[in-house]
Design an enzyme around this catalytic site. Structure first.
Site, mmCIF file in Angstrom:
data_model
loop_
_atom_site.group_PDB
_atom_site.id
_atom_site.type_symbol
_atom_site.label_atom_id
_atom_site.label_comp_id
_atom_site.label_asym_id
_atom_site.label_seq_id
_atom_site.Cartn_x
_atom_site.Cartn_y
_atom_site.Cartn_z
ATOM 1 C CE LYS A 17 -44.824 -7.177 -2.582
ATOM 2 N NZ LYS A 17 -44.117 -7.125 -1.301
ATOM 3 N NE ARG A 33 -36.490 0.317 0.366
ATOM 4 C CZ ARG A 33 -36.283 -0.485 1.398
ATOM 5 N NH1 ARG A 33 -35.071 -0.610 1.914
ATOM 6 N NH2 ARG A 33 -37.286 -1.160 1.929
HETATM 7 N N1 BES Z 1 -45.206 -2.568 -0.850
HETATM 8 C C1 BES Z 1 -44.331 -3.301 -0.038
HETATM 9 C C2 BES Z 1 -44.558 -3.082 1.453
HETATM 10 C C3 BES Z 1 -45.826 -3.659 2.011
HETATM 11 C C4 BES Z 1 -45.855 -4.963 2.465
HETATM 12 C C5 BES Z 1 -46.951 -2.882 2.153
HETATM 13 C C6 BES Z 1 -47.021 -5.482 2.997
HETATM 14 C C7 BES Z 1 -48.097 -3.395 2.701
HETATM 15 C C8 BES Z 1 -48.142 -4.701 3.126
HETATM 16 C C9 BES Z 1 -42.883 -2.925 -0.343
HETATM 17 O O1 BES Z 1 -42.616 -2.551 -1.653
HETATM 18 C C10 BES Z 1 -42.059 -4.138 -0.065
HETATM 19 O O2 BES Z 1 -42.234 -5.106 -0.747
HETATM 20 N N2 BES Z 1 -41.214 -4.051 0.951
HETATM 21 C C11 BES Z 1 -40.398 -5.150 1.326
HETATM 22 C C12 BES Z 1 -39.011 -4.622 1.587
HETATM 23 C C13 BES Z 1 -37.963 -5.709 1.700
HETATM 24 C C14 BES Z 1 -37.782 -6.399 0.382
HETATM 25 C C15 BES Z 1 -36.684 -5.061 2.148
HETATM 26 C C16 BES Z 1 -41.007 -5.766 2.578
HETATM 27 O O3 BES Z 1 -41.610 -5.031 3.372
HETATM 28 O O4 BES Z 1 -40.948 -6.973 2.740
HETATM 29 MN MN MN Z 2 -42.197 -4.213 -2.878
#
Ligand code: BES
Ligand code: MN
Ligand code: ZN
Length: 482
Positions: free
Chosen positions: A259, A333
């Site tokens: 990230k 997931r």
């Molecule tokens: N934990 C995150 C989702 C999230 C993002 C929660 C911002 C709270 C605030 C999750 O694991 C994630 O990173 N999801 C990705 C999925 C994508 C890579 C398909 C996302 O939401 O960008």
């Molecule tokens: Mn994630």
């Protein structure tokens, strides 16, 4: 916070702030009426009027708290009014808050709940906060015509407040403190409430074939854990349980699909789903709910490392289904795939509800006050939405069109772990659906509601909310007990 219910005639202790709940159009007397006349206070919801050293009373301060129309006043109104009363005087330097103007025992108990929820604070790591910045109110007296009845009604609410505080603590803890083993240890301590708790480590999960969950944690030096929490409160201890499954990513860096730096610290909150499931089991045990319930927590840390799982890896889940990883940041997931399968396989529950801070896309879809509800069962979804409405926890049903399944088709495995940006929350839900067979199931994407900066309700300070405990507690109470 100490709570007591007292009769109107009870003496007012020294250094007490009195909060008077005032309905629209309700007249005041004497100097208070004069103060009201000199202000814009009408008793409308959300208004407060602070009167210092009011004449003719033992109160050190008097705060009028508007509660809106009297015939529309309800449990939530009592909680919010009491929470605003607390917010108004918490740092006044006074030690006691006395709330007047709510005769009804049940509403008085809700007022006390409002104060309990509003006075939550996570301050264990502040060593230099000046004393005059700390909240000073340590005791709340709630005036009611039926103090005994109010105390009785408050018992279950105190259990709820304790559970919400437990969850808020877990979610607020920094990720160097709350890693999977420590999370499991804190849940294990809930055995004192009568919960049965099992903790599975990596070796046990490997033996069960949980290749999907384990892949996420393999780049971390912290061992992954699966926690099983059981509450057997039904008369028939072997009756089919209800089940709740939580995403517990104690820190989500994204892994190799790293990230960006900005805001990454927020990803300590990525265990919010597991935190809520633990809190729900806490309240069920705390109020001795007449139900058999299971909570399953998938606890991992998602880190970049020489041993991390990679984009391109193919994982074999406990279900036998294979998953091509295309983004290691779509890890929640993968954790839930094995946790849901295990839960269903072992407990054959009446239904499963999973909670997860699963997608940033749900925040784009629904904003900060609504979680997304995805379900394969209309009756379960309706019950969840009704419970959410009654508890004022925002929840919105989301669609799961079959056609979107093609977005998670893989060239070399049964599926891939993301379907790209369009409908990102929906394809995540469609992925989970493959791990629940025909069991009634709902997935609550709480990325939007597990924490609030800033908060929008007086009963929830900034930060961890404990979202979902109330609605699930009510679902169980209204539909699955006795
Ligand atoms: N934990 C995150 C989702 C999230 C993002 C929660 C911002 C709270 C605030 C999750 O694991 C994630 O990173 N999801 C990705 C999925 C994508 C890579 C398909 C996302 O939401 O960008
Ligand atoms: Mn994630
Ligand atoms: Zn995540």
């Amino acid at each position: 916070m100490d709570i007591e219910f007292v009769a109107a005639g009870a003496a007012i202790p020294a250094r007490t702030a009195v909060a008077r709940i005032v309905f629209e159009g309700e007249a005041q007397e004497g100097p208070v009426a004069q103060a009201v006349a000199a202000s814009r206070f009408t008793g409308a919801k959300g208004q407060t009027l602070d009167i210092l050293a009011p004449q003719g009373t033992d109160a050190a301060r008097l705060v009028l708290v508007g509660a809106g129309k009297k015939d529309a006043f309800n449990a939530l109104g009592a909680e919010h009014a009491a929470a605003s009363a607390y917010a108004g005087v918490k740092a006044s330097g006074l030690e006691t808050l006395r709330i007047e103007g709510i005769a009804d025992a049940d509403l008085a108990a809700h007022a006390a709940l409002g104060v309990r929820l509003a006075s939550y604070r996570f301050d264990k790591y502040r060593t230099k906060e000046p004393a005059d910045k700390k909240p000073s109110i340590a005791k709340t007296l709630v005036v009611t015509d039926a103090a005994d009845a109010a105390l009785g009604a408050f018992a279950d609410m105190a259990a709820l407040a304790n559970a919400v505080s437990f969850t808020r603590d877990l979610v607020s803890e920094p990720p160097n403190v709350l890693f999977p083993v420590e999370f499991a240890r804190r849940v294990k301590a809930l055995e004192s409430l009568g919960l049965e708790i099992e903790v599975l480590g990596e070796a046990e999960m490997k033996a069960l074939g949980m290749g999907s969950l384990l892949a996420v944690g393999q780049g971390s030096i912290r061992e992954s854990q699966l926690v099983v929490i059981r509450w057997n409160g039904a008369a028939d201890k072997s009756a089919q349980p209800v089940a709740f499954v939580g995403k517990g990513v104690c820190f989500d860096t994204g892994g190799i699909s790293l990230k960006p730096a900005d805001g990454m610290e927020d990803m300590k909150w990525d265990m919010g789903g597991a935190g809520t499931v633990a809190g729900l089991m806490h309240v069920l045990a705390g109020r001795k709910a007449k139900v058999n319930a299971v909570g399953v927590l998938g606890l991992v840390e998602n880190m970049p490392d020489g041993n991390s799982y990679r984009p391109g890896d193919v994982l074999t889940s406990m279900s036998g289904q294979t998953i091509e990883v295309v983004n290691t940041d779509a890890e929640g997931r993968l954790v839930l795939a094995d946790a849901l399968w295990y839960c269903n396989d072992r407990f054959k529950p009446k239904f499963m509800v999973d909670l997860a801070t699963l997608t940033g896309a749900i925040i784009i879809s629904l904003g900060n006050d609504l979680a997304g509800c995805f379900s394969n069962d209309d009756a379960l979804a309706e019950d969840l939405l009704a419970a959410a409405r009654a508890e004022d926890e925002g929840l919105w049903r989301m669609p799961m069109p079959d056609a979107y399944n093609k977005q998670i088709d893989s060239m070399i495995a049964d599926m891939k772990n993301t379907g790209g940006r369009p409908g990102g929350s929906i394809t995540a839900a469609l992925f989970l659906k493959r791990f629940v067979k025909d069991t009634p199931w709902a997935h609550l994407d709480i990325a939007s509601t597990a924490w609030k900066k800033p908060s929008t309700v007086p009963t929830s300070p900034d930060g961890a909310t404990g979202y979902g405990i109330r609605l699930l507690n009510r679902l169980v109470r209204d539909k699955y007990e006795g």
